[in-house]
Design a protein around this motif. Sequence first.
Motif, PDB file in Angstrom:
ATOM      1  N   ARG A 115       0.838  -1.196   0.000  1.00 50.58           N
ATOM      2  CA  ARG A 115       0.000   0.000   0.000  1.00 50.58           C
ATOM      3  C   ARG A 115       0.874   1.248   0.000  1.00 50.58           C
ATOM      4  O   ARG A 115       1.876   1.313   0.692  1.00 50.58           O
ATOM      5  N   CYS A 116       0.449   2.229  -0.785  1.00 54.37           N
ATOM      6  CA  CYS A 116       1.052   3.560  -0.744  1.00 54.37           C
ATOM      7  C   CYS A 116       0.425   4.286   0.445  1.00 54.37           C
ATOM      8  O   CYS A 116      -0.794   4.466   0.491  1.00 54.37           O
ATOM      9  N   CYS A 119      -1.668   7.737  -0.418  1.00 55.51           N
ATOM     10  CA  CYS A 119      -3.027   7.771  -0.975  1.00 55.51           C
ATOM     11  C   CYS A 119      -3.811   6.482  -0.722  1.00 55.51           C
ATOM     12  O   CYS A 119      -4.954   6.367  -1.138  1.00 55.51           O
ATOM     13  N   LYS A 121      -3.526   3.589  -2.025  1.00 53.73           N
ATOM     14  CA  LYS A 121      -3.732   2.725  -3.189  1.00 53.73           C
ATOM     15  C   LYS A 121      -2.954   1.425  -2.998  1.00 53.73           C
ATOM     16  O   LYS A 121      -1.852   1.429  -2.452  1.00 53.73           O
ATOM     17  N   LEU A 122      -3.526   0.312  -3.471  1.00 53.33           N
ATOM     18  CA  LEU A 122      -2.918  -1.008  -3.296  1.00 53.33           C
ATOM     19  C   LEU A 122      -2.172  -1.446  -4.557  1.00 53.33           C
ATOM     20  O   LEU A 122      -2.590  -1.136  -5.679  1.00 53.33           O
ATOM     21  N   PHE A 123      -1.077  -2.209  -4.339  1.00 55.36           N
ATOM     22  CA  PHE A 123      -0.245  -2.703  -5.434  1.00 55.36           C
ATOM     23  C   PHE A 123       0.173  -4.140  -5.150  1.00 55.36           C
ATOM     24  O   PHE A 123       0.138  -4.593  -4.014  1.00 55.36           O
ATOM     25  N   VAL A 129       4.846   0.206  -6.111  1.00 56.30           N
ATOM     26  CA  VAL A 129       4.522   1.316  -5.196  1.00 56.30           C
ATOM     27  C   VAL A 129       5.566   2.408  -5.334  1.00 56.30           C
ATOM     28  O   VAL A 129       5.235   3.598  -5.405  1.00 56.30           O
ATOM     29  N   HIS A 132       4.994   4.286  -8.474  1.00 53.07           N
ATOM     30  CA  HIS A 132       3.797   5.101  -8.280  1.00 53.07           C
ATOM     31  C   HIS A 132       4.136   6.364  -7.493  1.00 53.07           C
ATOM     32  O   HIS A 132       3.735   7.468  -7.871  1.00 53.07           O
ATOM     33  N   ARG A 136       3.393   9.836  -9.082  1.00 53.40           N
ATOM     34  CA  ARG A 136       2.172  10.508  -8.634  1.00 53.40           C
ATOM     35  C   ARG A 136       2.365  11.419  -7.425  1.00 53.40           C
ATOM     36  O   ARG A 136       1.580  12.338  -7.223  1.00 53.40           O
TER      37      ARG A 136
END
Length: 167
Positions: A115-116, A119, A121-123, A129, A132, A136
């Motif tokens: 997880r980031c 934010c 978001k899952l990877f 990550v 990302h 981002r």
Amino acid sequence: MKGGIAQLRQLAKQRGVDLAKEKLDMENQGFHPSGGGGGKLKSERAQKLESEGKEVEAEIARLRRQLQEEEGKVKLLEEQIRQKSFQPGADGDGQKRMGAFCSEQTEQLAEMKFRCKLCMKLFRGEAFVHKHIQERHFSDMLASLDRAGAATGGGGEGGEAEASRVG
């Protein structure tokens, strides 16, 4: 409906109202019947509001174009900073600090689930990550590296602190 119209005609006849004349007067005032007895009044106020609406839509379109241009400029500047600061071999310290930031902002939830933290978001992999975060959350990364560089007295030779001030 036909019964209602017949009653209106009868009532108008009883009161001495000429419906044909009233219809012409209404049309001259901007009332235009549309089909089945309904009508649409297009007053000066309605026309003014319509005109203002078109002006607002044009302004929104202009602002959207301007926003896209500005976002393009920001992306270009970020890319220039990325190339100057983080290219392989340019500054080993910068690469280490960037990797440390990415690791700090990465949380492993399961064997293949990451997880980031910025934010949520899952990877499926830690490398995804990190990529990302670099793409981002670049501005967050620069701000963090800038603060870290300032806290340690400048962060070495030119580092990210100077790169974040470019532009």
